[in-house]
Design a protein around this motif. Structure first.
Motif, PDB file in Angstrom:
ATOM      1  N   SER A 150       0.820  -1.200   0.000  1.00  0.00           N
ATOM      2  CA  SER A 150       0.000   0.000   0.000  1.00  0.00           C
ATOM      3  C   SER A 150       0.865   1.266   0.000  1.00  0.00           C
ATOM      4  CB  SER A 150      -1.011  -0.071   1.145  1.00  0.00           C
ATOM      5  OG  SER A 150      -0.843   0.974   2.048  1.00  0.00           O
ATOM      6  N   LYS A 151       1.970   1.241   0.722  1.00  0.00           N
ATOM      7  CA  LYS A 151       2.863   2.409   0.727  1.00  0.00           C
ATOM      8  C   LYS A 151       3.538   2.584  -0.638  1.00  0.00           C
ATOM      9  CE  LYS A 151       2.274   3.647   5.079  1.00  0.00           C
ATOM     10  NZ  LYS A 151       0.806   3.577   5.270  1.00  0.00           N
ATOM     11  N   ILE A 167       1.023   4.073  -3.194  1.00  0.00           N
ATOM     12  CA  ILE A 167       0.773   5.513  -3.078  1.00  0.00           C
ATOM     13  C   ILE A 167       1.870   6.302  -3.799  1.00  0.00           C
ATOM     14  CG2 ILE A 167       0.748   7.453  -1.444  1.00  0.00           C
ATOM     15  CD1 ILE A 167      -0.640   5.542   0.567  1.00  0.00           C
ATOM     16  N   GLN A 186      -2.542  10.059   0.022  1.00  0.00           N
ATOM     17  CA  GLN A 186      -1.722  10.714   1.041  1.00  0.00           C
ATOM     18  C   GLN A 186      -0.425  11.236   0.445  1.00  0.00           C
ATOM     19  OE1 GLN A 186      -1.507   7.678   4.056  1.00  0.00           O
ATOM     20  NE2 GLN A 186      -3.560   8.180   4.787  1.00  0.00           N
ATOM     21  N   ARG A 206       4.938  11.816   3.704  1.00  0.00           N
ATOM     22  CA  ARG A 206       4.587  11.040   4.907  1.00  0.00           C
ATOM     23  C   ARG A 206       4.602   9.544   4.595  1.00  0.00           C
ATOM     24  NH1 ARG A 206       0.593   7.580   6.140  1.00  0.00           N
ATOM     25  NH2 ARG A 206       0.189   8.572   8.144  1.00  0.00           N
ATOM     26  N   THR A 207       4.333   9.198   3.348  1.00  0.00           N
ATOM     27  CA  THR A 207       4.325   7.787   2.971  1.00  0.00           C
ATOM     28  C   THR A 207       5.744   7.218   2.959  1.00  0.00           C
ATOM     29  OG1 THR A 207       2.348   8.157   1.645  1.00  0.00           O
ATOM     30  CG2 THR A 207       3.596   6.157   1.185  1.00  0.00           C
ATOM     31  N   ARG A 238       7.257   6.425   6.334  1.00  0.00           N
ATOM     32  CA  ARG A 238       6.910   5.119   6.942  1.00  0.00           C
ATOM     33  C   ARG A 238       7.872   4.032   6.469  1.00  0.00           C
ATOM     34  NH1 ARG A 238       4.230   9.417   8.453  1.00  0.00           N
ATOM     35  NH2 ARG A 238       2.818   8.931  10.169  1.00  0.00           N
TER      36      ARG A 238
END
Ligand code: 1Q0
Length: 216
Positions: free
Chosen positions: A60-61, A64, A104, A108-109, A112
């Protein structure tokens, strides 16, 4: 499980991708950085379905960031610095509260994944200095406590803790990494740890410079 000799699971591939992500002027080439993560994900998947929720999170990261790269402003997402500059200038980054946007921010992605890279560095170093009968679960949990855990909720920490218990014994784990144990393995792990540390430091430096280490 894939065989080692078709070079599908080589730690070298992870290393090559992260190596290629290091640009000349203390910047990170996002395409290669994400390739490094895609290679890492193959290892997570090879460890079994218990690690599925971790693999999903990585997917998912990565997704994005790829979506940003393929979007209309894709050319701003070539390097980490160009991404930061673009997102700051255009108010894409949410500095104070949890993001509510569907897509997002890249900053910020990536943060992580960046925090997870520290865990990987510590884990690989623990494996490097461990010996045959040492527990991979403990090596992994120790690295996690020193890094990622402090950013995770109680529930995620519990789930991670249970998943760690399912890690195979050292010999089998090294086989999944296509490593045999012995001196050559320690050398390979040492060079992987050093490279990951370099990538981590460049990324960390940039996040610190732009005051973005705590992006919600
Ligand atoms: C081998 C076991 C791997 C264990 C890795 C650490 C476990 C972490 C637990 C992850 C929980 C995922 C659930 C969601 C977490 C999110 O809340 C969190 C924050 O995101 P957000 O959007 O809510 O603010 N997400 C993250 O922190 C991202 C974490 C990604 C975890 C990545 C784990 C990477 C594993 C890598 C490779 C393992 C292969 C080892 C050997 C490699 C040899 C070269």
């Amino acid at each position: 499980r894939e065989k080692c000799d078709n070079s599908n699971f080589q730690i070298n591939r992870v290393q090559a991708a992260f190596q290629a992500s290091l640009m000349k002027n203390e910047d990170i080439l996002l395409k290669s950085y994400l390739e490094g993560w895609t290679e890492l994900q193959k290892f997570i998947d090879a460890l079994g379905t218990i690690f599925g929720f971790i693999s999903e999170e990585v997917t998912s990261k990565i997704r994005i960031l790829i979506e940003h790269q393929q979007g209309v402003h894709g050319k701003e997402y070539i390097s980490m610095r160009s991404m930061i500059n673009y997102e700051l200038k255009n108010n894409v980054v949410n500095l104070h509260e949890l993001p509510r946007d569907r897509l997002q921010s890249g900053c910020r992605t990536l943060l992580r994944l960046h925090r997870a890279l520290r865990w990987l560095q510590l884990f690989l170093d623990n494996i490097r200095t461990s010996s045959e009968n040492d527990s991979m679960s403990i090596s992994c949990a120790e690295a996690y406590e020193q890094s990622l855990a402090k950013y995770h909720s109680w529930l995620v920490r519990k789930a991670a803790g249970f998943a760690f218990l399912a890690l195979p014994a050292r010999t089998e784990f090294l086989q999944i990494l296509c490593l045999e144990g012995g001196k050559e393995t320690k050398d390979k792990l040492w060079s992987a740890v050093n490279l990951i540390e370099r990538v981590y430091n460049v990324t960390q430096g940039m996040y610190a410079q732009y005051n973005m280490l705590e992006l919600p």
